[in-house]
Design a protein around this motif. Structure first.
Motif, PDB file in Angstrom:
ATOM      1  N   VAL A 216      -2.991  -0.225  -5.580  1.00  0.00           N
ATOM      2  CA  VAL A 216      -1.639  -0.637  -5.983  1.00  0.00           C
ATOM      3  C   VAL A 216      -1.540  -0.689  -7.501  1.00  0.00           C
ATOM      4  CG1 VAL A 216      -0.005  -2.555  -5.991  1.00  0.00           C
ATOM      5  CG2 VAL A 216      -1.104  -1.876  -3.853  1.00  0.00           C
ATOM      6  N   GLU A 217      -2.536  -1.270  -8.151  1.00  0.00           N
ATOM      7  CA  GLU A 217      -2.501  -1.400  -9.609  1.00  0.00           C
ATOM      8  C   GLU A 217      -2.500  -0.048 -10.299  1.00  0.00           C
ATOM      9  OE1 GLU A 217      -5.830  -3.881 -10.482  1.00  0.00           O
ATOM     10  OE2 GLU A 217      -4.750  -5.761 -10.038  1.00  0.00           O
ATOM     11  N   GLN A 218      -3.163   0.952  -9.704  1.00  0.00           N
ATOM     12  CA  GLN A 218      -3.196   2.281 -10.304  1.00  0.00           C
ATOM     13  C   GLN A 218      -2.032   3.165  -9.846  1.00  0.00           C
ATOM     14  OE1 GLN A 218      -6.880   4.373 -10.734  1.00  0.00           O
ATOM     15  NE2 GLN A 218      -8.123   2.525 -10.702  1.00  0.00           N
ATOM     16  N   GLY A 219      -1.135   2.622  -9.049  1.00  0.00           N
ATOM     17  CA  GLY A 219       0.046   3.364  -8.627  1.00  0.00           C
ATOM     18  C   GLY A 219      -0.237   4.458  -7.621  1.00  0.00           C
ATOM     19  N   LEU A 220      -1.319   4.310  -6.868  1.00  0.00           N
ATOM     20  CA  LEU A 220      -1.685   5.341  -5.894  1.00  0.00           C
ATOM     21  C   LEU A 220      -1.004   5.150  -4.551  1.00  0.00           C
ATOM     22  CD1 LEU A 220      -5.537   5.531  -6.574  1.00  0.00           C
ATOM     23  CD2 LEU A 220      -3.717   6.965  -7.537  1.00  0.00           C
TER      24      LEU A 220
END
Length: 324
Positions: A216-220
């Protein structure tokens, strides 16, 4: 015909150059791109390992996994990732025998390189379906399955393609006041634990939480949850898209058993399918009877892929085969 001896086996860095190879490779998929391997490492799944077969400096094929060392040195497809395994460059020839010969030679070069691991367990992408070299080398090969849905622009046609029982439970959930909204990663581990009741989850819940949080933090990924009229979470699913956003993947899910018969999970998937701009959807596995029955209801086509396994320790291999 190419021979295995012509290839030099070297480590490959998980970087932008690797991702460009993945984008065009047979067996290349979203989950072996560098950001996903990095997330797996952050989750504690091990160290990413990519071993490449090079011909005159050109990367021709590769094998990908996560390495862990405890009592057993192991190379495996990371927990929660559906595929890693073997990848092969775009064919340089239209002649099928030449394509097959090159890939066979790459198998023959890369398989012995994995003998340094006591246990190897890799799940290849559906595009890698010729597993004969692994079988001939005395590996175990296990079939696995998923459902793929071709997403028609006509959403009514997509709805009509659902099984009647699935349409019925979706309507039931809507009538009961369930709705679908975005979800974040916070607290997902507990929902994941609840999904399996008193049974141990297939992946450690804390590892799952770390993996989801990193993705989630890396926008995946993007998360969605089905909630009751009073705001209680019934189910959450995190979805991933490939770099072109052409294919949507149901990456990891959790559901509260208290709402198992409510239709909330079916409503969640339908609302996401109804809204997505992707051209196809991958359910990412249908290997348990109850899960396969649920996923079949969405009208997809059954697709097989293969996991490959070998113990390079004779007595451990014997124990594993007896347990199997």
């Amino acid at each position: 015909m190419p021979e295995a001896s012509r290839y030099e086996i070297q480590p490959v860095d998980a970087d932008d150059t690797w991702d460009r190879f993945v984008a065009k490779a047979t067996g290349g998929n979203l989950f072996v791109r560098a950001p996903w391997l990095q997330c797996a490492q952050l989750a504690g799944a091990g160290e990413p390992v990519i071993r490449g077969a090079y011909d005159k400096g050109n990367l021709v094929a590769a094998v990908v996994g996560m390495s862990t060392q405890g009592r057993v040195k192991r190379l495996a497809t990371a927990p929660l990732l559906p595929h890693s395994g073997f990848l092969f460059r775009e064919p340089l020839s239209d002649q099928l025998p030449r394509q097959e010969a090159e890939r066979n030679a790459c198998w023959q070069a890369l398989l012995p390189d994995l003998a340094t691991y006591q246990h190897v367990h890799l799940s290849c992408a559906p595009a890698v379906f010729d597993m004969r070299e692994a079988l001939w080398a005395k590996w175990q090969v296990h079939p696995r399955y998923t459902y793929l849905i071709d997403l028609s622009a006509d959403r009514q046609a997509l709805w009509d393609g659902l099984e009647r029982r699935t349409r019925t439970v979706i309507r039931k959930a809507e009538t009961a006041g369930f709705r679908v909204e975005p979800a974040d990663a916070e607290g997902f581990a507990e929902l994941y634990r609840l999904t399996y009741g008193h049974t141990r989850p297939p992946v450690d819940a804390d590892v799952t939480q770390r993996f989801v949080t990193a993705a989630v933090e890396q926008g995946l990924v993007e998360g969605y949850r089905a909630v009751t009229a009073s705001g209680e979470t019934a189910a959450t699913v995190f979805f991933a898209t490939d770099t072109t956003r052409a294919r949507l993947y149901a990456w990891v899910a959790g559901a509260d058993p208290a709402y198992r018969d409510s239709g909330a999970s079916a409503l969640l998937y339908w609302k996401v399918l109804e809204a997505t701009e992707a051209e196809s959807f991958d359910f990412v596995g249908a290997n348990m009877a109850s899960i396969a029955l649920f996923k079949r209801g969405f009208g997809g086509r059954l697709v097989s892929y293969y996991a490959m396994e070998k113990w390079n320790s004779s007595w451990r291999g014997l124990v594993a085969s007896m347990r199997g």
